[in-house]
Design a protein around this motif. Structure first.
Motif, short mmCIF file in Angstrom:
data_model
loop_
_atom_site.label_atom_id
_atom_site.label_comp_id
_atom_site.label_asym_id
_atom_site.label_seq_id
_atom_site.Cartn_x
_atom_site.Cartn_y
_atom_site.Cartn_z
N SER A 349 0.74 -0.91 -0.18
CA SER A 349 0.02 -0.09 0.39
C SER A 349 1.07 1.52 0.20
O SER A 349 2.11 1.15 0.44
N LYS A 350 0.46 2.49 -0.17
CA LYS A 350 0.96 3.62 0.01
C LYS A 350 -0.14 4.95 0.85
O LYS A 350 -1.29 4.72 -0.50
N PRO A 351 0.55 5.30 1.68
CA PRO A 351 1.82 4.67 2.20
C PRO A 351 1.31 3.69 3.12
O PRO A 351 0.51 3.00 2.81
N ALA A 352 2.68 2.68 3.54
CA ALA A 352 2.42 1.51 3.72
C ALA A 352 1.84 1.65 4.86
O ALA A 352 1.20 3.15 6.12
N GLY A 353 1.29 0.17 5.74
CA GLY A 353 0.38 -0.19 6.66
C GLY A 353 -1.11 0.14 6.21
O GLY A 353 -2.20 -0.26 7.38
N LEU A 354 -1.51 0.60 5.08
CA LEU A 354 -2.80 0.37 4.79
C LEU A 354 -3.87 -1.45 4.13
O LEU A 354 -4.88 -1.51 4.81
#
Length: 355
Positions: A349-354
């Protein structure tokens, strides 16, 4: 005694058949059959509410305008083909570059029209265009290679667009909007449903623009530049309060150049921009890859006109092999408020963590 009883029954039956129990002949729905070489429009003009215009297989070079409530315009499958007329336009539908038009007025929607089981192709604007309708059903229509939209609906409520095929149209295969003629807030479609359609090879598969209260569900969307666009702007109320679910959105990697209103497109699965309270759930989103600012599997994109996206929910989707990422959120915490991503199956994902 027996004889009198028989006479009584016969007389009673006659009274029922000729008296109050008999329906006037004019109220019985009729079927008007159109053969190749005949005019669909003439049959439509002769039909009354509740009637069916049945168009047999063949090619019909004309545009058809329907404004009779309760009318059914039905072909006999894909071999019933409506193409542009070879002569000068004969009605406003043709003059607008459209194939079939279902039209009410600004003050009164036309109710209960059905268009089914035919092909519309080669029109400079739209294969099937509807405006100011209530309860329009578009079923098993093939809209292919029209200049702008395959099937389009504006200023309408309670629509059912189901089981159609929209191929290789210039803009959206299926396009729904409040209006394209003026700036207005999002309109309530009162439960319009876009379901079980095959949408392929268009610029955008399904566009939902400035609308609320509808569902885009169980569609097969592939080979477009972008799969599904839900678009809002600065007008109030904001676009949203709708559902995009259970769709198969795969490999929408056709490349489309930039336009006056939109950046170049490639590899966009499902895009939300300037929306609120949209539920994107249980979709399969796979193999959508590109280098457009809007590329990715499911993309929450910052509005071009600066409208924030708020309270959207992306939930339970299966994503893989989308680039630059399966889930993309270009909104910042300061602008896009209370958007949630949960229970999605994805790799990046962008940003990370989604994910």
């Amino acid at each position: 005694m027996k004889k009198c009883h028989v006479v009584y029954l016969v007389c009673t039956a006659a009274m029922i058949g000729t008296g109050l129990g008999a329906a006037p002949a004019s109220s019985v729905p009729m079927t008007h059959v159109v053969h190749p070489g005949e005019s669909i429009q003439k049959a439509v003009d002769a039909a009354e509410s509740g009637d069916t215009v049945l168009v047999t297989p063949g090619t019909y070079r004309e545009s058809v305008k329907v404004s009779t409530p309760g009318l059914t315009l039905r072909g006999m499958g894909r071999e019933t083909v409506v193409r542009p007329a070879t002569e000068k336009a004969a009605n406003t539908c043709a003059e607008g570059g459209n194939g079939i038009c279902v039209t009410g007025t600004k003050d009164k929607n036309v109710k209960g029209v059905t268009v089914a089981d035919l092909t519309v192709t080669g029109f400079t604007r739209t294969g099937l265009f509807a405006v100011s309708t209530d309860g329009l059903t578009v079923r098993n229509v093939t809209a292919v290679k029209n200049g702008v939209w395959g099937i389009a609906q504006e200023r309408s409520v309670h629509g059912i667009i189901r089981g159609n095929t929209a191929l290789d149209n210039g803009d959206a295969g299926i396009f729904l909007a409040n209006t394209v003629e003026s700036e207005e807030g999002a309109a309530d479609t009162e439960g319009t449903v876009v379901a079980h359609n095959r949408v392929e090879g268009n610029r955008i598969g399904v566009t939902v623009r400035r609308l609320r209260n509808l569902a885009v569900a169980d569609n097969h969307i592939t080979g477009n530049c972008a799969g599904v666009f839900v678009v809002g702007d600065e007008n109030k109320p904001k676009a949203g309060d709708l559902v995009v679910r259970d769709n198969h959105v795969v490999r929408n990697n056709k490349s489309c150049p930039k336009t006056e209103r939109l950046d170049a497109l490639q590899g966009s699965g499902i895009v939300l921009t300037g929306t609120e309270k949209v539920l994107v759930a249980d979709n399969t989103v796979r193999g959508n890859a590109g280098k457009s600012p809007l590329s990715g599997g499911i993309v929450l994109f910052k509005s071009f006109v600066g409208v924030t996206s708020e309270r959207n929910e992306v939930k339970g989707n299966a994503l893989s092999d989308n680039s630059p990422a399966d889930l993309v959120n270009t909104e910042t915490a300061a602008t896009g408020k209370n958007n949630t991503f949960e229970s999605n199956t994805c790799g990046a994902s962008k940003p990370a963590g989604l994910c």
